[in-house]
Design a protein around this motif. Structure first.
Motif, mmCIF file in Angstrom:
data_model
loop_
_atom_site.group_PDB
_atom_site.id
_atom_site.type_symbol
_atom_site.label_atom_id
_atom_site.label_comp_id
_atom_site.label_asym_id
_atom_site.label_seq_id
_atom_site.Cartn_x
_atom_site.Cartn_y
_atom_site.Cartn_z
ATOM 1 N N HIS A 9 0.788 -1.211 -0.217
ATOM 2 C CA HIS A 9 -0.116 -0.081 0.110
ATOM 3 C C HIS A 9 1.057 1.329 0.078
ATOM 4 N N PHE A 10 0.417 2.421 -0.444
ATOM 5 C CA PHE A 10 1.077 3.572 -0.303
ATOM 6 C C PHE A 10 0.644 4.228 1.076
ATOM 7 N N ALA A 11 1.648 4.844 1.613
ATOM 8 C CA ALA A 11 1.536 5.246 2.787
ATOM 9 C C ALA A 11 0.636 6.605 2.889
ATOM 10 N N TRP A 12 0.437 6.994 4.227
ATOM 11 C CA TRP A 12 -0.075 8.116 4.476
ATOM 12 C C TRP A 12 0.771 9.266 5.280
ATOM 13 N N GLN A 13 0.822 10.583 4.735
ATOM 14 C CA GLN A 13 1.827 11.399 5.518
ATOM 15 C C GLN A 13 1.506 12.678 5.924
ATOM 16 N N THR A 14 2.012 13.063 6.684
ATOM 17 C CA THR A 14 1.973 14.620 7.267
ATOM 18 C C THR A 14 3.406 15.566 7.341
ATOM 19 N N SER A 15 3.341 16.730 7.170
ATOM 20 C CA SER A 15 4.252 17.479 7.581
ATOM 21 C C SER A 15 3.990 18.690 8.042
ATOM 22 N N TRP A 16 4.815 19.393 9.120
ATOM 23 C CA TRP A 16 4.356 20.396 9.764
ATOM 24 C C TRP A 16 5.852 21.123 10.400
ATOM 25 N N GLY A 17 5.464 22.524 10.813
ATOM 26 C CA GLY A 17 6.692 23.172 11.224
ATOM 27 C C GLY A 17 6.287 24.648 11.707
ATOM 28 N N VAL A 18 7.389 25.149 12.665
ATOM 29 C CA VAL A 18 7.441 26.311 13.034
ATOM 30 C C VAL A 18 8.684 27.022 12.851
ATOM 31 N N SER A 19 8.792 28.372 12.903
ATOM 32 C CA SER A 19 10.168 29.108 12.616
ATOM 33 C C SER A 19 10.513 29.913 13.586
ATOM 34 N N TRP A 20 11.510 30.664 13.665
ATOM 35 C CA TRP A 20 12.033 31.832 14.393
ATOM 36 C C TRP A 20 11.182 32.837 14.136
ATOM 37 N N ARG A 21 10.188 32.833 13.592
ATOM 38 C CA ARG A 21 9.141 33.963 13.366
ATOM 39 C C ARG A 21 8.351 34.026 14.666
ATOM 40 N N LEU A 22 8.302 32.958 15.405
ATOM 41 C CA LEU A 22 7.637 33.001 16.768
ATOM 42 C C LEU A 22 8.345 34.058 17.461
ATOM 43 N N ILE A 23 9.665 34.348 17.569
ATOM 44 C CA ILE A 23 10.309 35.247 18.500
ATOM 45 C C ILE A 23 9.857 36.654 17.997
ATOM 46 N N GLY A 24 9.674 37.073 16.489
ATOM 47 C CA GLY A 24 9.171 37.983 16.017
ATOM 48 C C GLY A 24 7.629 38.560 16.531
ATOM 49 N N ALA A 25 7.061 37.465 16.632
ATOM 50 C CA ALA A 25 5.739 37.658 17.163
ATOM 51 C C ALA A 25 5.769 37.905 18.683
ATOM 52 N N MET A 26 6.612 37.523 19.478
ATOM 53 C CA MET A 26 6.814 37.859 20.846
ATOM 54 C C MET A 26 7.307 39.296 20.873
ATOM 55 N N ILE A 27 8.271 39.485 20.177
ATOM 56 C CA ILE A 27 8.700 40.910 20.353
ATOM 57 C C ILE A 27 7.402 41.917 20.151
ATOM 58 N N MET A 28 6.596 42.013 19.068
ATOM 59 C CA MET A 28 5.732 42.539 18.705
ATOM 60 C C MET A 28 4.459 42.737 19.640
ATOM 61 N N VAL A 29 4.342 41.607 19.965
ATOM 62 C CA VAL A 29 3.111 41.371 20.962
ATOM 63 C C VAL A 29 3.222 42.167 22.420
ATOM 64 N N HIS A 30 4.382 41.863 22.759
ATOM 65 C CA HIS A 30 4.770 42.151 24.212
ATOM 66 C C HIS A 30 5.766 43.450 24.489
ATOM 67 N N GLY A 31 6.319 44.153 23.349
ATOM 68 C CA GLY A 31 7.106 45.001 23.740
ATOM 69 C C GLY A 31 6.584 46.206 23.800
ATOM 70 N N ASP A 32 7.459 47.325 24.327
ATOM 71 C CA ASP A 32 6.604 48.745 24.690
ATOM 72 C C ASP A 32 7.725 49.578 24.188
ATOM 73 N N ASP A 33 7.391 51.073 24.411
ATOM 74 C CA ASP A 33 8.348 52.061 24.072
ATOM 75 C C ASP A 33 9.675 51.786 24.492
ATOM 76 N N THR A 34 9.608 51.443 25.786
ATOM 77 C CA THR A 34 11.220 51.191 26.328
ATOM 78 C C THR A 34 11.663 50.016 25.746
ATOM 79 N N GLY A 35 11.374 49.017 24.958
ATOM 80 C CA GLY A 35 11.861 48.161 24.448
ATOM 81 C C GLY A 35 11.370 46.540 24.545
ATOM 82 N N LEU A 36 12.011 45.720 24.718
ATOM 83 C CA LEU A 36 11.640 44.281 24.864
ATOM 84 C C LEU A 36 10.987 43.959 26.078
ATOM 85 N N VAL A 37 9.911 43.086 26.078
ATOM 86 C CA VAL A 37 9.414 42.590 27.449
ATOM 87 C C VAL A 37 9.366 41.108 27.113
#
Length: 480
Positions: A255-283
């Motif tokens: 039989h032919f198999a069934w497959q998945t693929s999945w991933g996250v990248s360092w884009r998560l770090i960019g999101a963290m900066i944008m969501v939590h940071g303030d006018d003083t800098g990183l949070v």
């Protein structure tokens, strides 16, 4: 060095893009590389990535997933074996055409993604049902030609990521794996980075090239743009057939198999900066902060050696015994005020200030970065600091959820949709399911279907564009 050299010079609301870049560079998370489109991760930036990697590895391992390694070069002949997949990535591929002065025979792609390479190998490794399920995760870099409108962590020509590739004997098992991974992603991003996400499926137009369907998690950023935080794809047999990933069942039937693929990248770090940071800098959320507690001793001349520093060392050891990441700022020639500003810009969750007068009172001053609140703790209350960090983690997610809610609108009138999309946000709008309407909305407003949330099927509303019966209520947004 003066404060102007390191401080953030624009406001988050006034110039979001410039603010973001300054935080990345001045908080020393990353820097630009000599080649356009590439960045260099500095130790603090890489530490955050390592923290995420450690968490994912533990969760993957509990799900029977092991890590492997793949080379970065892929022959063009392999990329072309799944035509739709290859066509989708071809415009972004970097090609190696020479080895020294010699022309290579089959052009070599610098890996944009690894499906074709992994599945060529999987077809060799899998023979029977005993070899399944096969679950491997690869911590790789990927390269895709992003020369215009690059942004550190969000859009670069090379990026760090993990990509998992699993093989199963049944469709049902593979689809369960897709959802398990999406749940791991959601829980990790919300629990570690304190960023709320919405999960669901991509539309047919926006799904991963070569997938039967794509599940995704999306977040809304403070500037009103959507950011794809991670994806988990059900590939069906779309790759197993051209790459001959087959297995013999217990009756020796192939039989032919069934497959998945999945991933996250360092884009998560960019999101963290944008969501939590303030006018003083990183949070930084405490769970991923490279330094969770910074201690700033305050003293003059011989007060340090005789009074302050011994107590600082005692506090440091007590906190480290509780598995906290602690740093003592003993830099000379810098004022306490400068150090306070510096650590606030770098986002360290807690700062302890201690001088001779504090020691006389048997207390310390504790400054919380996320809300700039200061509290006094007696020496006997230092044991509360891990609890304070846990409370900060919870409060940061709570605050981010409240902000995301403010940026989410129910929208069923197309005129209102068009007038308000300029300000950004998540727009929950009914859709008939037709590609024509999806394309027209994107053409006219720049907004696309980011995610069709699970359980968003709806039969009682009209499509926001054509006013025909709606099929679901996706989230429309402009995105990064």
């Amino acid at each position: 060095m003066v404060k102007e050299d390191v401080g953030i010079t624009v406001s988050k609301k006034g110039d979001f893009s410039e603010w973001y870049t300054q935080v990345v560079l001045k908080a020393k998370l990353a820097d630009y590389a000599p080649v356009k489109g590439l960045i260099v991760l500095r130790p603090d930036g890489y530490s955050i990535w390592e923290s995420l990697r450690s968490t994912f590895d533990k969760k993957f391992s509990r799900n029977g997933i092991r890590n492997g390694f793949l080379p970065i070069l892929i022959p063009e002949s392999l990329l072309g074996k799944e035509q739709k997949h290859f066509a989708g990535f071809n415009p972004e591929v970097f090609w190696v055409t020479h080895s020294g002065t010699n022309v290579v025979g089959d052009r070599l792609a610098l890996r944009p993604t690894s499906e074709t390479l992994a599945y060529t190998l999987y077809s060799k490794w899998i023979q029977s049902w005993r070899d399944l399920p096969l679950k491997i995760n690869f911590w790789n870099t990927a390269l895709r030609a992003e020369i215009k409108a690059t942004k550190p962590f969000l859009r670069t020509s090379e990026f760090l990521w993990q990509e998992g590739h699993t093989v199963h004997s049944t469709k049902e098992e593979a689809e369960k794996e897709v959802m398990k991974i999406l749940d791991i992603y959601k829980d990790t991003v919300e629990e570690e980075l304190a960023i709320p996400v919405t999960t669901g499926k991509k539309s047919e137009k926006e799904k991963f090239v070569g997938a039967v369907y794509t599940t995704t998690m999306e977040s809304i950023m403070p500037d009103g743009k959507a950011l794809q935080m991670g994806t988990s794809h059900f590939l069906g047999q779309n790759f197993s057939i051209p790459f001959e990933v087959k297995f013999a069942d217990k009756n020796n039937v192939e039989h032919f198999a069934w497959q998945t693929s999945w991933g996250v990248s360092w884009r998560l770090i960019g999101a963290m900066i944008m969501v939590h940071g303030d006018d003083t800098g990183l949070v930084l959320p405490p769970k991923v902060a490279p330094i969770q507690v910074v201690i700033v001793p305050i003293y003059r001349n011989d007060e340090g050696e005789g009074i302050v520093l011994p107590k600082v060392e005692e506090i440091k050891k007590e906190l480290e015994s509780k598995d906290l990441r602690v740093h003592v700022d003993e830099r000379e020639g810098l004022s306490p005020g400068y150090k306070f500003n510096d650590w606030e810009m770098k986002g360290v969750p807690l700062r302890i200030e201690i001088g001779p007068k504090d020691i006389e009172k048997n207390s310390i001053v504790v400054a919380k970065r996320y809300n700039l609140e200061k509290i006094n703790l007696s020496f006997t209350e230092i044991e509360k600091i891990p609890t304070i960090l846990d409370e900060i983690q919870v409060e940061m997610l709570k605050k981010a959820k409240e902000e995301a809610k403010k940026n989410t609108l129910e929208m069923s009138n197309y005129s209102d949709f068009k007038s308000k999309i300029e300000r950004g946000g998540f727009f929950n709008s009914p859709w008939c399911g037709k590609l024509e309407c999806e394309e027209k909305i994107k053409e006219e407003t720049g907004a696309e279907i980011r995610v069709i949330p699970f359980d968003s099927e709806n039969n009682n509303k009209k499509c926001i564009y054509c006013q025909q019966q709606s099929e679901s209520i996706p989230i429309f947004a402009r995105g990064y």
